[in-house]
Enzyme design. Sequence first.
Site, PDB file in Angstrom:
ATOM      1  N   HIS A 258      83.395  11.532  20.044  1.00  0.00           N
ATOM      2  CA  HIS A 258      82.031  11.724  20.758  1.00  0.00           C
ATOM      3  C   HIS A 258      81.149  10.307  20.497  1.00  0.00           C
ATOM      4  CE1 HIS A 258      83.148  15.979  20.137  1.00  0.00           C
ATOM      5  NE2 HIS A 258      82.605  16.079  21.198  1.00  0.00           N
TER       6      HIS A 258
ATOM      7  N   HIS B  82      83.684  21.672  28.438  1.00  0.00           N
ATOM      8  CA  HIS B  82      83.745  20.842  27.580  1.00  0.00           C
ATOM      9  C   HIS B  82      85.485  20.762  27.038  1.00  0.00           C
ATOM     10  CE1 HIS B  82      83.848  20.796  22.735  1.00  0.00           C
ATOM     11  NE2 HIS B  82      83.484  19.676  23.025  1.00  0.00           N
TER      12      HIS B  82
ATOM     13  N   ARG C 147      76.605  25.433  -3.403  1.00  0.00           N
ATOM     14  CA  ARG C 147      76.828  26.586  -4.399  1.00  0.00           C
ATOM     15  C   ARG C 147      75.567  26.145  -5.392  1.00  0.00           C
ATOM     16  NH1 ARG C 147      75.563  30.270  -7.295  1.00  0.00           N
ATOM     17  NH2 ARG C 147      76.952  31.500  -8.404  1.00  0.00           N
TER      18      ARG C 147
END
Lengths: 503, 503
Positions: A97, A73, A171
């Site tokens: 990508h 990679h 949260r």
Amino acid sequence: MHCIIKLLLFLPQAAAASLESEDNESIGKYGARRKGLPEYNLDDVSKHGTMQDRVWVSYRHGVYDITDFIAEHPGGDKILMGAGGSVEPFWTLYAVHKNDHVLDMFEKYRIGNLAADDVGASVKNMSDPYGNEPRRHIALKPSSKKPFNAEPPLALLVDSLITPNELFYVRNHLPVPEVDASTYELEVCDEELQKEKVFTLKDLKKYPKHTVTATIMCAGNRRSEMTQVKPVKGLSWGQAAIGNATWSGARLCDVLRDLGITDGKTDALHIQFEGLDTDPAHMPYGASIPIEKALDPHGDVILAYEMNGEPIPRDHGYPIRVIVPGVVGARNVKWLGRIVVSKDESDSHWQQNDYKGFAPSVDWDTVDFKKSPAIQELPVISAICEPLEGQTVGVKNGKVNVKGYAWSGGGRKIVRVDVSSDGGKNWQAADVLECDGARHPQAWGWSIWKAEIPVPKSKLEAQLCAKAVDSQYNTQPENFENIWNLRGVLANAYHRVNIKLAR
Amino acid sequence: MHCIIKLLLFLPQAAAASLESEDNESIGKYGARRKGLPEYNLDDVSKHGTMQDRVWVSYRHGVYDITDFIAEHPGGDKILMGAGGSVEPFWTLYAVHKNDHVLDMFEKYRIGNLAADDVGASVKNMSDPYGNEPRRHIALKPSSKKPFNAEPPLALLVDSLITPNELFYVRNHLPVPEVDASTYELEVCDEELQKEKVFTLKDLKKYPKHTVTATIMCAGNRRSEMTQVKPVKGLSWGQAAIGNATWSGARLCDVLRDLGITDGKTDALHIQFEGLDTDPAHMPYGASIPIEKALDPHGDVILAYEMNGEPIPRDHGYPIRVIVPGVVGARNVKWLGRIVVSKDESDSHWQQNDYKGFAPSVDWDTVDFKKSPAIQELPVISAICEPLEGQTVGVKNGKVNVKGYAWSGGGRKIVRVDVSSDGGKNWQAADVLECDGARHPQAWGWSIWKAEIPVPKSKLEAQLCAKAVDSQYNTQPENFENIWNLRGVLANAYHRVNIKLAR
């Protein structure tokens, strides 16, 4: 071995849909359902998160085993960070990508299809109040599961000025409500004028669409550091209970104008918000903000229906959340059900008896929550995101690379970040500051900074520190001792990271 | 013996005039010229400032020898602070003096008349650029005389929420210009629109009169503390280069509207100000502020013609000074001659190469003024004004009384002041905060705080510290080391005062 590997890893459904509408339309053919392959669900994928178990990831309708690719990679060891989940949030960070070459290669590792039900699916369990939560990305590290509270890995946080939705810290104070956008209603009322108006989502979308890039931070971000001075109650957040997103919606001041509530024409002092999330006694989450902030057209308070160009994800307040730029996350109420224009603050627990600061001497025996104002704007803060605590770092030409975020509440822009590699004896200004173009006092978004800083000669360890200076020239306190408070909030002392030096 | 004695001491002319218009009209008869007494001028009075030389003071047209009264003065040792000058600014602070009983008694110490020419007179000397300066009150302690820069005694500063005009610190960069209000003109021009308009004082007074209470502070306040870490260039200010006054005038946004300059209708980014004070090359003092501040109706920027209900004194910008609340004194340009609406900041030395902050590592060899934004809003600050450094303080029930000011720029209100008597190991919140009623983000004025704080048992010395917290929950840095900068500005570390304890 502590593997931190960012690349090639995943985004859930909403973002996938948007991928297809991008300029490079050919990428839409990748990750499509392919006949003859076995079907896996996300739970199956999540069991393959280490080299030992083999590393699986998902992308749209595809499941991939990338174990044999990891060593090759180009993005290095960041690839493992999303192992066992979707690559899509990472591809939002690392747009390289999204091209045929990468996707062609990626498709070679295809091993199966992702179960259709699992694409953005939630698993209902009606007997559990938390039985209908959205599926979260595996990279989020929970500090509590019910309610769900989680932050992304710190090293990911500063790879992009905009935090991908799926990696944005969550949260929640209560279970995530299931809200049907087609029947959604927002009630807005003025206690004094005895006026009330109900808005559907469609009604709200008729107002001019207003877009702001704003950082939202939990008051408890970095609590884990403060608690080392003396333990405090609360979730043990690291440095990643913060994220920066682009929000779109109707301006609250435009909506209030339709009820006749404008600057100088009301005696109200506060705007109260109630969420559709409720406790077992059916009491909603609630908070309020001063009316000055709500009515200021440059205050940029919006009833947001989009986060980074997508409908707001369930965990972030679908279908409507109020965004109060520069103000603590707790007042940015999610799943907004009701707005009350009032002379009084919200009487909710979270407004009155929770998110407040106190002097270090105040303890749970002596605390008087009435003595302290509810936290609204947050103070200046910064954190080092690379390298991480305890990491071994290569020294090049006597220097190490350091990277982090800095932000200040109230629309204050970051004007400088000072960095030290000797625990604060010597400082230099970071020389790269990336931020959006907004000016003080509407600089709601954070800054990403980088520095190449000399480390003490011939030493094998160093303490890095960072402190930011905002456009009000406020800066951070040196240590936690003197800002310690029983709720463990406002933890904005210098961030100190101890590293090992590889020479 | 270091005598600090506040009471019974004097105010110059403008305030005297206002005394006569007060409710208690009978006080007008005191301090009148009395036949048959010798005549003295202010220089004569100023030679009598100690017990040894006998203590003289002036009040309106009277000169008094109060030496024999000092021991009996109910206000204690503060009476000597104005020795050798006028009592009038002190009587503004301590209004108890303005009654027949006190003035009757005071008149018994009358020894002469004040020379008529000396009542508010200036002494012209045309060969000296500083030959036409206003007379200043003897209690102001100069840090430089040409240009005149001075601050009042620290112990006086917090006896009143409003600082009397004559005791307000003076920060001049150039000689004080002599401006005739009847011929005064203010030029306002827009570089882009090529529009220009000239306003007389009368024109400006036609706009709605806008009044704000705002603290003005020099960026160099408390520089004398920072310079102890490492010397810096600049005037050695103590903690009193700050004052709080009530200012009235025309709102700048109202004046600009008449030139067609309103929010959203200009590409300008800055408002430049030029003073009528000039250097030997006839270049004026100059500064600028961001246009957002100028156009915000809640920004409260005013072209002020009154200070505490009086015409602005010469030292403070007569007849017009711009008041930019929440913003460093240097941008509150005095003797305003010209306003330019521009895409650019002021190119003056003081905007470009002076009032800026830098990292501690930057020195005069490496400084690049372009790298740092001009200081606008000031950070949160506080100081202990009582007791003073080195003072011996009585301990009552194990506690000492402490008093000081706290302020934050940008309209942030002071929400808490923490005080320590052991150098910062233990803290308690001050329990009295006096301030005007303005709310965040328009809280332009300071807060006066008091605390009764326990001192370490059986010790004979203590270090007091104070730190303030503003409504953005910003607080002060612990020490000067990490905020040291080559201009010695923004010196807002904890104020530390070492005292002796009398038990």
